[in-house]
Enzyme design. Sequence first.
Site, PDB file in Angstrom:
ATOM      1  N   ASN A   1     -12.945  -0.079  -8.570  1.00 17.10           N
ATOM      2  CA  ASN A   1     -14.001   0.904  -8.305  1.00 17.10           C
ATOM      3  C   ASN A   1     -14.512   1.494  -9.605  1.00 17.10           C
ATOM      4  O   ASN A   1     -14.782   2.681  -9.701  1.00 17.10           O
ATOM      5  CB  ASN A   1     -13.456   2.060  -7.447  1.00 17.10           C
ATOM      6  CG  ASN A   1     -13.154   1.627  -6.035  1.00 17.10           C
ATOM      7  OD1 ASN A   1     -13.479   0.515  -5.634  1.00 17.10           O
ATOM      8  ND2 ASN A   1     -12.526   2.503  -5.277  1.00 17.10           N
TER       9      ASN A   1
ATOM     10  N   ASP B   1       0.828  -1.187   0.000  1.00 15.56           N
ATOM     11  CA  ASP B   1       0.000   0.000   0.000  1.00 15.56           C
ATOM     12  C   ASP B   1       0.870   1.246   0.000  1.00 15.56           C
ATOM     13  O   ASP B   1       2.038   1.206  -0.375  1.00 15.56           O
ATOM     14  CB  ASP B   1      -0.934  -0.019   1.218  1.00 15.56           C
ATOM     15  CG  ASP B   1      -2.337   0.462   0.892  1.00 15.56           C
ATOM     16  OD1 ASP B   1      -2.458   1.649   0.545  1.00 15.56           O
ATOM     17  OD2 ASP B   1      -3.297  -0.312   0.986  1.00 15.56           O
TER      18      ASP B   1
ATOM     19  N   SER C   1     -11.146  -1.211  -1.978  1.00 16.72           N
ATOM     20  CA  SER C   1      -9.941  -1.172  -1.136  1.00 16.72           C
ATOM     21  C   SER C   1     -10.261  -1.561   0.296  1.00 16.72           C
ATOM     22  O   SER C   1      -9.415  -2.109   0.993  1.00 16.72           O
ATOM     23  CB  SER C   1      -9.332   0.238  -1.124  1.00 16.72           C
ATOM     24  OG  SER C   1      -8.338   0.386  -2.090  1.00 16.72           O
TER      25      SER C   1
ATOM     26  N   GLY D   1      -6.988  -8.143  -9.649  1.00 15.58           N
ATOM     27  CA  GLY D   1      -8.118  -8.782  -8.994  1.00 15.58           C
ATOM     28  C   GLY D   1      -8.962  -9.612  -9.934  1.00 15.58           C
ATOM     29  O   GLY D   1      -9.662 -10.530  -9.499  1.00 15.58           O
TER      30      GLY D   1
ATOM     31  N   HIS E   1      -4.192   5.928   3.158  1.00 14.35           N
ATOM     32  CA  HIS E   1      -4.810   4.719   2.625  1.00 14.35           C
ATOM     33  C   HIS E   1      -4.234   3.459   3.264  1.00 14.35           C
ATOM     34  O   HIS E   1      -4.965   2.544   3.662  1.00 14.35           O
ATOM     35  CB  HIS E   1      -4.632   4.686   1.111  1.00 14.35           C
ATOM     36  CG  HIS E   1      -5.448   3.651   0.409  1.00 14.35           C
ATOM     37  ND1 HIS E   1      -5.018   2.358   0.244  1.00 14.35           N
ATOM     38  CD2 HIS E   1      -6.670   3.720  -0.181  1.00 14.35           C
ATOM     39  CE1 HIS E   1      -5.933   1.673  -0.421  1.00 14.35           C
ATOM     40  NE2 HIS E   1      -6.951   2.484  -0.691  1.00 14.35           N
TER      41      HIS E   1
END
Length: 614
Positions: free
Chosen positions: A302, A172, A378, A314, A209
């Site tokens: 997203n 991250d 996320s 993903g 984040h």
Amino acid sequence: MTKTKATLLLGAALTLGSASLAEAGTISPSLLQRAQRGDQTPTGVIVRFKFSNTDRGRALFKSSRQQLQARLAQLGPAAGFINQAVNSGRVTQLWLDQSIFLPLTPVQARALAALPFVDAVFENFKVQIPRAVALSAASAPSGTPWHLQKIGAPQAWASGFRGQNIRVGHLDSGIDPNHPEYAGRIAAFAEFNAEGDRIGTTPRDTTNHGTHTAGLIAGKTVGVAPDARLISALVLPNNEGTFAQVIAGMQYVLDPDNNADTNDGAQVVNMSLGIPGTYDEFIVPVQNMLKAGVAPVFAIGNFGPTSASTGSPGNLPDAIGVGAVDQNGQVASFSSRGPVAWQGQINGVFVKPDIAAPGVAITSSFPNGQYGALSGSSQASPIAAGAVALMLSARPGTGVDAVKNALYTSASNAGSKNNNVGYGLISVPGALSKLGVTAGAPAPAPAPAQPHRGGRGRPDALGQAGHGRGRGQERAVHLGQQRGQQEQQRRLRPDQRPRCPEQAGRDGGRSGPGSGTRPHSGADARAYPRPDPGTHAHSGSDSCADSGTHPSTHPSPGSRSGQPHGSGGLRVVRGGGQLLRFQGPARGGVRHGRALPDGHRHRRLQLHGGRVGQ
């Protein structure tokens, strides 16, 4: 000897060495075009080698390093510019990806791509991440947050399963090491630069984040696995990074001390990032992660609510792709939808995401001991990764296939998979039961996730996501309440209606027979609920927002495949390594990779959290 002459000698040596054109590696179109112009400007390049990687577990780490060294030695004296780069410390070995990073001219890169043991040559492309935006400030939760109750985490804790002895990889923007949610439970930390070199060991978060996602994994009040330990890699400083940076972080969390003989790596890895479309660059490192027995849990993106809007990695068939739902169990408007069409190293149309987890207005840790609420896949992904940590603490040594099977068959859609929420909302007690473990009192069956019916999910004046409110709104269930009261509180009102008539019985995450796709030829075909044979990925599974249209089984514009090209026998990957740009939210479909003119060469690798739809 000039660089041009050395390169020509290398090309001659390769030809005399009978390197078959059919065996040549791929080269990105942009590098090829520059090489054809005779461009001698150095640029950062990834050179991936062909390996026979059959080892499993941590033995794979050692064999990958050894084979990478052997490939470098195999280049021989003709590749003097490679040896020079190695000796000067300008080469980064990315063994998980079977590749190296180094500065090369396009002409040199083209010569290397002709080697029979080179798989691919492409730029170390730049990536950008939109800055995460808090939906609201928040205070430390006074009770168990809704996102933990929703998945049944307290029942696992009551049975003693809290993620103990489990290490979770966390890639991250960094991590605040002093946050009280997980202070003292950072097992290892490293920071990497754009070339993939390790440059720091002092934990820090360059935005908020990383601290937020870390709290959702292992926070003591906001996290799913409060006794798990974190191995964190800062690979996206200030929301910017490169491919080499991400791969370096991936291999670090698997083997922090760079010694395959010590078992100090992560058993599950969370990556809350991705690029819209299908990107072959992620296939090799993720497959090697799976061979090592490590569960890859990645945000799906997203880029919703349109169909075929998922992001890599993903949307890889073997990754656990996680979508987002809100407090009512409705799929979030921003959560990316399938299907995903792969063409090239992987061929087929696949249903994605695989599962869903809470991802709307999720409260977790912010730097400097603060708290905040963010929305995105996320947030859903680390919640799912924490659930895997609970499973592994209950059944140590469980394989990735068994973890997937338990997650998928226990989720809210009762073994049916669609392109909105996959197999549905995860259930920690249900997954543990599939592993033969009883977790506290049996959890009430979760309500099927409903599709989004409201606004675009932008923050409203109260700091809450502006999503449509389902009429069967659930109330929080607290540990110790009477079973009958729990059942009554969690029951949906009978007048709740699906979004459109043709979706009755499968709305927003529940599909009828034939809604899935043919499972991938790997673990999917062995372990997971199988759909009716002969059905297609898009059959009866897209939301009404898709206007009744479905993607064909042909690859999307973002897909890329190794296609022959009339360029000296080299195979050119369409779009492979081409630097791309994605601007703003996708409208009417995700913007897949399209090459842009010179001067506009970068991709946006998005952290899937914060302001939705970015």
